[in-house]
Scaffold this active site. Structure first.
Site, PDB file in Angstrom:
ATOM      1  N   THR A  37       0.850  -1.177   0.000  1.00 30.89           N
ATOM      2  CA  THR A  37       0.000   0.000   0.000  1.00 30.89           C
ATOM      3  C   THR A  37       0.891   1.232   0.000  1.00 30.89           C
ATOM      4  OG1 THR A  37      -1.520  -1.266   1.356  1.00 30.89           O
ATOM      5  CG2 THR A  37      -1.855   1.107   1.319  1.00 30.89           C
ATOM      6  N   ARG A  65     -11.294  -9.284   3.253  1.00 30.40           N
ATOM      7  CA  ARG A  65     -10.668  -8.285   4.130  1.00 30.40           C
ATOM      8  C   ARG A  65     -10.448  -6.989   3.351  1.00 30.40           C
ATOM      9  NH1 ARG A  65      -5.696  -6.112   5.021  1.00 30.40           N
ATOM     10  NH2 ARG A  65      -5.121  -5.624   7.164  1.00 30.40           N
ATOM     11  N   GLY A  67      -8.965  -4.082   4.916  1.00 31.31           N
ATOM     12  CA  GLY A  67      -7.814  -3.326   5.413  1.00 31.31           C
ATOM     13  C   GLY A  67      -8.244  -1.911   5.768  1.00 31.31           C
ATOM     14  N   ASP A  68      -7.276  -1.087   6.102  1.00 30.18           N
ATOM     15  CA  ASP A  68      -7.581   0.274   6.549  1.00 30.18           C
ATOM     16  C   ASP A  68      -7.649   1.281   5.400  1.00 30.18           C
ATOM     17  OD1 ASP A  68      -4.855  -0.272   6.222  1.00 30.18           O
ATOM     18  OD2 ASP A  68      -4.287   1.461   7.418  1.00 30.18           O
ATOM     19  N   THR A  88       0.573   3.325   5.930  1.00 27.61           N
ATOM     20  CA  THR A  88       0.813   1.971   5.437  1.00 27.61           C
ATOM     21  C   THR A  88       1.251   1.154   6.642  1.00 27.61           C
ATOM     22  OG1 THR A  88       3.100   2.493   4.859  1.00 27.61           O
ATOM     23  CG2 THR A  88       1.503   2.645   3.105  1.00 27.61           C
ATOM     24  N   GLY A  91      -3.064  -2.790   9.062  1.00 25.05           N
ATOM     25  CA  GLY A  91      -4.343  -2.097   8.937  1.00 25.05           C
ATOM     26  C   GLY A  91      -5.250  -2.210  10.149  1.00 25.05           C
TER      27      GLY A  91
HETATM   28  N1  ASP Z   1      -2.473  -1.134   5.391  1.00 25.89           N
HETATM   29  C1  ASP Z   1      -2.636  -2.254   4.503  1.00 25.89           C
HETATM   30  C2  ASP Z   1      -3.630  -3.206   5.101  1.00 25.89           C
HETATM   31  O1  ASP Z   1      -3.575  -3.493   6.274  1.00 25.89           O
HETATM   32  C3  ASP Z   1      -1.391  -3.008   4.219  1.00 25.89           C
HETATM   33  C4  ASP Z   1      -0.225  -2.201   3.731  1.00 25.89           C
HETATM   34  O2  ASP Z   1      -0.034  -1.063   4.168  1.00 25.89           O
HETATM   35  O3  ASP Z   1       0.559  -2.697   2.912  1.00 25.89           O
HETATM   36  O4  ASP Z   1      -4.429  -3.744   4.402  1.00 25.89           O
END
Ligand code: ASP
Length: 199
Positions: A37, A65, A67-68, A88, A91
């Site tokens: 991300t 899922r 994620g955030d 990033t 999440g």
């Molecule tokens: N924040 C993202 C998630 O948890 C993962 C990432 O930052 O690569 O889905």
């Protein structure tokens, strides 16, 4: 077992019709997914702010899922009065502290971008009673940009390994990478753990 695995994947590559010259590249993409991300906050010459966070690039996600990233206030939050922030990292932990929104609201109450980001990281740590043995399996990088152009990059840990610190990219006329300010010195552990992949 890498040889065996790679051999099996080569057979799959043949079966699905991948040309010989592309097979190793395809296998590598499966073994080391080129995902991840990223967040980008921007301020233009008119003083307008914008922010974006790519939908989660986490490899091997549980189906369904989110994620955030797509949750406004967690992976991304921007307003035109104060600033923009994004994340990033792990999440679930970010959702629990509404990271990006917390950061922008912290700046609204007078914190600098660095203080605002550090406070959000401390909230994540607090959720684990600051137990670093458990927090090692989590990581988080926050990207923070204030309306006046002041910015910060902060992370829970220094990096994933000692030679690769977390960094943010900045472009304010000159392009550069800057190391984040870490709440904890040291490296986080990947979860689930991945064995070393042969070069
Ligand atoms: N924040 C993202 C998630 O948890 C993962 C990432 O930052 O690569 O889905």
């Amino acid at each position: 077992m890498w040889q065996q695995r790679i051999h099996k994947m080569e057979q799959t590559a043949v079966r699905v019709g991948i040309e010989p010259e592309f097979r190793m590249a395809a296998i590598r993409r499966v073994l080391v997914p080129p995902t991840g991300t990223i967040h980008c906050s921007a301020l233009n010459e008119k003083g307008e702010m914008s922010g974006t966070t790519t939908t989660s690039g986490l490899a091997w996600k549980i189906p369904g899922r989110l994620g955030d990233s797509p949750i406004i206030g967690a992976g991304c939050y921007t307003d035109q009065d104060i600033g923009s922030a994004g994340a990033t990292g792990s999440g679930e932990e970010n959702i629990k502290v509404s990271g990006a929104h917390t950061i922008v609201e912290n700046m609204r109450r007078g914190m600098s971008p660095l203080e605002a980001g550090m406070d959000a990281l401390k909230r994540i740590a607090r959720n684990y009673n600051n137990d670093r043995n458990r927090l090692r399996f989590i990581d988080m990088t926050y990207y923070v940009l204030r309306k006046d152009g002041a910015y910060a990059g902060v992370s829970l840990w220094t990096g994933y390994d000692p030679t690769t610190p977390h960094r943010i990219a900045i472009h304010d006329g000159t392009r550069r990478l800057e190391q984040t300010v870490a709440l904890f010195q040291g490296t986080s552990n990947e979860w689930p753990p991945m064995p070393d992949i042969p070069k």
